[in-house]
Every structure is written in C-alpha cells, then in structure tokens.
Design a protein around this motif. Structure first.
Motif, PDB file in Angstrom:
ATOM      1  N   THR A  33       0.845  -1.185   0.000  1.00  0.00           N
ATOM      2  CA  THR A  33       0.000   0.000   0.000  1.00  0.00           C
ATOM      3  C   THR A  33       0.877   1.229   0.000  1.00  0.00           C
ATOM      4  O   THR A  33       2.050   1.155   0.320  1.00  0.00           O
ATOM      5  CB  THR A  33      -0.928   0.041   1.240  1.00  0.00           C
ATOM      6  N   VAL A  34       0.313   2.347  -0.372  1.00  0.00           N
ATOM      7  CA  VAL A  34       1.052   3.605  -0.367  1.00  0.00           C
ATOM      8  C   VAL A  34       0.383   4.555   0.614  1.00  0.00           C
ATOM      9  O   VAL A  34      -0.685   5.085   0.338  1.00  0.00           O
ATOM     10  CB  VAL A  34       1.078   4.245  -1.772  1.00  0.00           C
ATOM     11  N   PRO A  35       0.935   4.726   1.800  1.00  0.00           N
ATOM     12  CA  PRO A  35       0.313   5.580   2.796  1.00  0.00           C
ATOM     13  C   PRO A  35       0.472   7.045   2.428  1.00  0.00           C
ATOM     14  O   PRO A  35       1.362   7.428   1.675  1.00  0.00           O
ATOM     15  CB  PRO A  35       1.123   5.263   4.067  1.00  0.00           C
ATOM     16  N   ARG A  36      -0.396   7.851   3.005  1.00  0.00           N
ATOM     17  CA  ARG A  36      -0.258   9.288   2.833  1.00  0.00           C
ATOM     18  C   ARG A  36       0.932   9.783   3.640  1.00  0.00           C
ATOM     19  O   ARG A  36       1.214   9.287   4.703  1.00  0.00           O
ATOM     20  CB  ARG A  36      -1.530  10.014   3.294  1.00  0.00           C
TER      21      ARG A  36
ATOM     22  N   PRO B 111       5.947   2.499  -0.683  1.00  0.00           N
ATOM     23  CA  PRO B 111       5.051   1.353  -0.476  1.00  0.00           C
ATOM     24  C   PRO B 111       5.281   0.712   0.892  1.00  0.00           C
ATOM     25  O   PRO B 111       6.372   0.799   1.464  1.00  0.00           O
ATOM     26  CB  PRO B 111       5.447   0.392  -1.603  1.00  0.00           C
ATOM     27  N   VAL B 112       4.269   0.051   1.385  1.00  0.00           N
ATOM     28  CA  VAL B 112       4.344  -0.679   2.648  1.00  0.00           C
ATOM     29  C   VAL B 112       3.882  -2.105   2.402  1.00  0.00           C
ATOM     30  O   VAL B 112       2.871  -2.326   1.740  1.00  0.00           O
ATOM     31  CB  VAL B 112       3.466  -0.009   3.733  1.00  0.00           C
ATOM     32  N   TYR B 113       4.636  -3.088   2.908  1.00  0.00           N
ATOM     33  CA  TYR B 113       4.287  -4.496   2.755  1.00  0.00           C
ATOM     34  C   TYR B 113       3.912  -5.078   4.126  1.00  0.00           C
ATOM     35  O   TYR B 113       4.487  -4.698   5.142  1.00  0.00           O
ATOM     36  CB  TYR B 113       5.470  -5.304   2.203  1.00  0.00           C
TER      37      TYR B 113
ATOM     38  N   TYR C 263       6.490  -4.040   6.657  1.00  0.00           N
ATOM     39  CA  TYR C 263       7.791  -3.915   6.030  1.00  0.00           C
ATOM     40  C   TYR C 263       7.774  -2.791   4.987  1.00  0.00           C
ATOM     41  O   TYR C 263       6.698  -2.313   4.597  1.00  0.00           O
ATOM     42  CB  TYR C 263       8.186  -5.218   5.334  1.00  0.00           C
ATOM     43  N   PHE C 264       8.961  -2.396   4.520  1.00  0.00           N
ATOM     44  CA  PHE C 264       9.069  -1.402   3.449  1.00  0.00           C
ATOM     45  C   PHE C 264      10.218  -1.804   2.518  1.00  0.00           C
ATOM     46  O   PHE C 264      11.175  -2.459   2.938  1.00  0.00           O
ATOM     47  CB  PHE C 264       9.318  -0.006   4.025  1.00  0.00           C
TER      48      PHE C 264
END
Length: 388
Positions: free
Chosen positions: A48-51, A57-59, A66-67
C-alpha cells in the motif's frame, strides 16, 4: 432434510422491488470481497502507499509491516550497493553507513551490530526491512539536512552555471566491460549524483541528458554554449585492450589546437554580446582577438580545475590517479567555457569494472568531483575579491 422453499421465492422479483433486491445483492457481494481480501492480505502480504511525505510502499509479511529499502534510498537520495553473493544491502550517505543481510534480524549501523527484531526479507524481488527499523534508525541517521540559504552561495563566484555531460547514451553504449557493464549507464548515474550534489550546494546545473537517450556531440556543446555556461564537465569511462590499465584521468582541450583558428571561427559564427564581453558592432578581427584571449583563459582554468579533481581524488578514491592530459575531444574544443572530460575508470579492467558497478563507489566519484568543483570555485572567488 427440510423441503426446498416454494419455487415462487426464486422467481423474478416484481419490478417495484428490483432496485432494492439488486442493492442487497451488491452489498452482500461487496462484503464477501472485502472479507476475502482482508484474509488474503494477512496470510501473504500486501503493498500500500500511505499518505505522507514519502510515496513509499508498505508491505505486510506474516502480519508484520515492512518497506522496500531500495525504494526508500531512491526517495531519500541515499547511495546503496547490493552484493548478490552475500545478499547484503549497504546504504551510505556521507559518514553514515548501514548494512542489512537478507534473512538476518541484525543490522550493522556505522560499524555497530544492532537488532532489528524481525529478519530482513525479499518481497517481489526487492529487499524489505521492518518498518520500525526505518522509523527508529534510518529516518534519524539519514534525516534531511537543512538546505543552505542563498547568502551562502557567494562562493560560487562567476562559476555558478555548470553543464554536466553524461557521455554516450541510447544506441551508443560506449565502452563495455568483460562482464557487460556499459559505460553509458555508469556515467549517467554519476552525472545524476553530481547534479544533485551541486544543486544542493546552490549551483545552477543543466544535464545534457538525464536518461538513456542518444545526444550528438554537437548538441552537447550547443547546450553549453546556448546556456552561457560557466563550466562544462563531461563524465566518461575508459577502456583499453591492455586490461591491466586502470585509474582516473582528466582531460582539458589540447594546447596543440590552433586557438587562432578556433577564435576566428567563433568570431564568424558567434557573438559575444550576450555575455557582455564584446559589442555586436565590433569587427571580426576584434572579436577574434577577444575569443583568442577567452580560449587561452579557459584552458588555464580548465587545467586548474583538473588539478583540483585529481588532488581530491588522491585523498578519497581507492584507485590510481593517472593525471591530467590535453586532448582534442569534440566537446572540449567546441565549448566556449572552461571544459573538462573526466574518465572515471577503465571498464576493461576487471577490478575497476567491479568498482564502477558499485553504487557506493559511483556516489564516491560524484562526491569527489563535486568537492573539487566547490573548492575550485571558492578559491577563484576568493582570489577575485583579493582574499587569500
């Protein structure tokens, strides 16, 4: 087993109730999709891509956040190098260095081993580290440095606008090493890093190419001349049949070129009025005389800058410094400002090819050239105002 419900319950609903029935069906289907997605993401992983400031991205791997480390490096302008044999990723910027090994819950931060609690992973072919490690360590040691104010840029003096020329590109790969390393890719990466370092120091930089594009030699010189640049620095990598040759060397325009002929050609094809050096109404002979003086001065300043680069390289690079040479390369003899061509190393030498393949070494090369340019500009600026 109870009897099935009457068939009428499965008949097509009344037109009046159709909208309500359709909405209920859509709602139920949406709930099923959301629940399935939620379970799938927590069983495997998701991106996902947080604001926030970083579009990172975040896994989620086995429920842990994770990143992607290399993506983080690209966003934060951090140099990195990945060793495929040891599966170790090394991050470096300035004096800060961090090493991460895939499968290990430990990181080496500036020479000290530190637990990151969860192991480093590979996700989608990229190295991924626990998100808490980014927040607790990386964001602190690689924090953004305060940019200098405009008043701090006076040391640029008259050498403020710099053209950075990454050699070759596109269909022209340049030299190719025994293991396939292409000159065009090496020099583009160094040029990009040099561009960033000089911009951060307050210089006005222009790249002749910032991607894998073929740019003719005449266009490269033309970009520098049209923009009235103060310095022109071309980045190349060397090759030779004698694979034992290695080292860095810097070229300036050959002293054997006929400056009078160059000056005459410049007087006929180019005016100096844009730079305020010579009026438009000046005769061709006067323009040629002025150009002759300009070329003589340019050569002297080019040699000085070449010395600064070599001296800086001797103290910061782990390679042989071949030295300074004169040459009649097109981009040197056809640019109208102090110009250099830096050969950063030999891709034909197996050891130096391996060094040039390292992102950390390419960053070190860019830092070396940038430091030399800044010191050169500071010293010339001090001399011009009579300060030692």
């Amino acid at each position: 087993m109870p009897p099935p419900p009457p068939l009428m319950q499965y008949q097509r609903p009344d037109i009046k109730d159709k909208g309500l029935t359709s909405k209920a069906g859509h709602f139920e289907l949406g709930c099923v999709i959301l629940i399935s997605a939620f379970c799938l993401l927590h069983l495997t992983g998701c991106a996902t891509v947080p604001r926030g400031q970083l579009n990172l991205p975040v896994y989620y791997i086995n429920g842990a956040k994770y990143f992607p480390v290399i993506s983080y490096c690209e966003l934060k302008k951090i140099g990195w190098d990945y060793d495929t044999f040891t599966r170790t990723l090394t991050l470096k910027r300035g004096a800060q260095q961090v090493s991460l090994a895939v499968g290990s819950p430990l990181a080496v931060v500036n020479g000290t081993s530190r637990s990151i609690k969860l192991p480093v992973n590979m996700y989608g072919g990229a190295v991924a580290a626990p998100y808490r490690f980014k927040e607790d360590v990386l964001d602190l040691i690689f924090k953004e440095e305060a940019r200098p104010k405009a008043d701090d840029f006076v040391s640029c003096g008259r050498f403020r606008k710099i053209i950075i020329d990454a050699g070759h590109g596109g269909k022209d790969s340049g030299a190719v090493g025994r293991n396939g390393l292409q000159e065009k890719n090496v020099v583009l990466d160094i040029a990009r890093k040099l561009d960033l370092l000089l911009k951060e120091a307050g210089y006005d930089t222009i790249m002749t190419r910032d991607d894998d594009t073929f740019i003719p030699l005449s266009s490269r010189a033309g970009i520098a001349n049209r923009n009235n640049a103060d310095l022109f620095v071309s980045i190349h990598a060397n090759a030779n049949r004698a694979r034992s040759l290695y080292g860095l060397e810097v070229y300036y325009v050959s002293p054997y070129l006929d400056d009078s002929q160059r000056a005459l050609a410049a007087a006929e094809n180019t005016g100096l009025s844009d730079n305020g050096i010579c009026p438009v109404s000046a005769s061709r002979d006067l323009k040629a005389t002025v150009w002759d003086l300009v070329y003589t001065s340019n050569r002297a300043e080019s040699i000085d800058l070449a010395r600064y680069i070599c001296n800086q390289a001797r103290g910061s690079l782990s390679t042989r410094i071949i030295g300074i040479k004169g040459a009649s390369f097109y981009v040197l003899k056809n640019t109208q400002m102090p110009s250099l061509l830096v050969e950063v190393g030999f891709v034909s030498n197996s050891k130096e090819e391996k060094m040039l393949k390292s992102g950390l070494y390419r960053e070190k090369l860019a830092e070396t050239i940038a430091q030399a340019i800044k010191q050169f500009c500071r010293d010339y600026s001090a001399m011009e105002v009579g300060v030692k």
